[in-house]
Design a protein around this motif. Structure first.
Motif, mmCIF file in Angstrom:
data_model
loop_
_atom_site.group_PDB
_atom_site.id
_atom_site.type_symbol
_atom_site.label_atom_id
_atom_site.label_comp_id
_atom_site.label_asym_id
_atom_site.label_seq_id
_atom_site.Cartn_x
_atom_site.Cartn_y
_atom_site.Cartn_z
ATOM 1 N N GLY A 23 0.826 -1.211 0.000
ATOM 2 C CA GLY A 23 0.000 0.000 0.000
ATOM 3 C C GLY A 23 0.852 1.249 0.000
ATOM 4 N N ARG A 24 1.910 1.251 0.833
ATOM 5 C CA ARG A 24 2.819 2.407 0.848
ATOM 6 C C ARG A 24 3.489 2.574 -0.515
ATOM 7 N NH1 ARG A 24 3.612 0.429 6.087
ATOM 8 N NH2 ARG A 24 5.507 -0.684 5.506
ATOM 9 N N ARG A 25 3.838 1.461 -1.146
ATOM 10 C CA ARG A 25 4.467 1.517 -2.466
ATOM 11 C C ARG A 25 3.484 2.088 -3.499
ATOM 12 N NH1 ARG A 25 8.994 2.667 -4.271
ATOM 13 N NH2 ARG A 25 9.132 2.256 -6.437
ATOM 14 N N ALA A 26 2.222 1.658 -3.420
ATOM 15 C CA ALA A 26 1.199 2.155 -4.353
ATOM 16 C C ALA A 26 1.009 3.661 -4.184
ATOM 17 C CB ALA A 26 -0.118 1.414 -4.135
ATOM 18 N N VAL A 27 0.999 4.149 -2.931
ATOM 19 C CA VAL A 27 0.873 5.597 -2.683
ATOM 20 C C VAL A 27 2.102 6.316 -3.235
ATOM 21 C CG1 VAL A 27 0.777 7.403 -0.925
ATOM 22 C CG2 VAL A 27 -0.683 5.390 -0.715
ATOM 23 N N HIS A 28 3.278 5.777 -2.981
ATOM 24 C CA HIS A 28 4.510 6.378 -3.505
ATOM 25 C C HIS A 28 4.430 6.509 -5.025
ATOM 26 C CE1 HIS A 28 8.532 6.124 -5.319
ATOM 27 N NE2 HIS A 28 8.877 6.932 -4.333
ATOM 28 N N ASP A 29 3.987 5.444 -5.695
ATOM 29 C CA ASP A 29 3.923 5.464 -7.154
ATOM 30 C C ASP A 29 2.946 6.521 -7.665
ATOM 31 O OD1 ASP A 29 5.763 3.423 -7.136
ATOM 32 O OD2 ASP A 29 4.301 1.837 -7.620
ATOM 33 N N VAL A 30 1.778 6.644 -7.020
ATOM 34 C CA VAL A 30 0.809 7.645 -7.489
ATOM 35 C C VAL A 30 1.315 9.063 -7.192
ATOM 36 C CG1 VAL A 30 -0.800 7.934 -5.538
ATOM 37 C CG2 VAL A 30 -1.662 7.979 -7.848
ATOM 38 N N LEU A 31 1.984 9.270 -6.061
ATOM 39 C CA LEU A 31 2.538 10.602 -5.763
ATOM 40 C C LEU A 31 3.644 10.957 -6.745
ATOM 41 C CD1 LEU A 31 2.628 10.621 -1.859
ATOM 42 C CD2 LEU A 31 0.887 11.579 -3.393
ATOM 43 N N GLU A 32 4.422 9.962 -7.137
ATOM 44 C CA GLU A 32 5.462 10.207 -8.135
ATOM 45 C C GLU A 32 4.844 10.640 -9.464
ATOM 46 O OE1 GLU A 32 9.611 8.092 -8.915
ATOM 47 O OE2 GLU A 32 7.901 6.804 -9.400
#
Length: 95
Positions: A23-32
């Protein structure tokens, strides 16, 4: 250098801590993605006067399948040498 800077308030740190690693990775990817274009076609505008609020959902997290909704505000750059701001307001996680 990106044209946009993401700001996450301390009050959301605990919310991020409760997300799964995927989930943290998915948020990181969308913020990127948002640092490239905060008006990403996958985002929608929220109807409110006086501010540009937008909402975007992540891809499903690799480990839990949860999709996380990110509500954020866009603030245009004040000067041509400054990046614009993407202020994260809320995150909502769920299946």
């Amino acid at each position: 250098m990106t044209d946009w800077r993401v700001e996450v308030p301390e009050r959301l740190f605990e919310e991020f801590a409760h997300l799964s690693p995927g989930g943290r990775r998915a948020v990181h990817d969308v913020l990127e993605r948002l640092t490239v274009d905060p008006r990403d076609p996958g985002s929608t505008t929220e109807p409110i006067q006086g501010a540009e609020l937008r909402r975007i959902m992540t891809e499903p997290a690799a480990d839990s399948g949860d999709r996380i909704t990110v509500l954020y505000r866009i603030t245009e750059p004040e000067a041509s040498t400054e990046p614009g701001r993407i202020s994260i307001l809320y995150i909502i996680s769920g299946p």
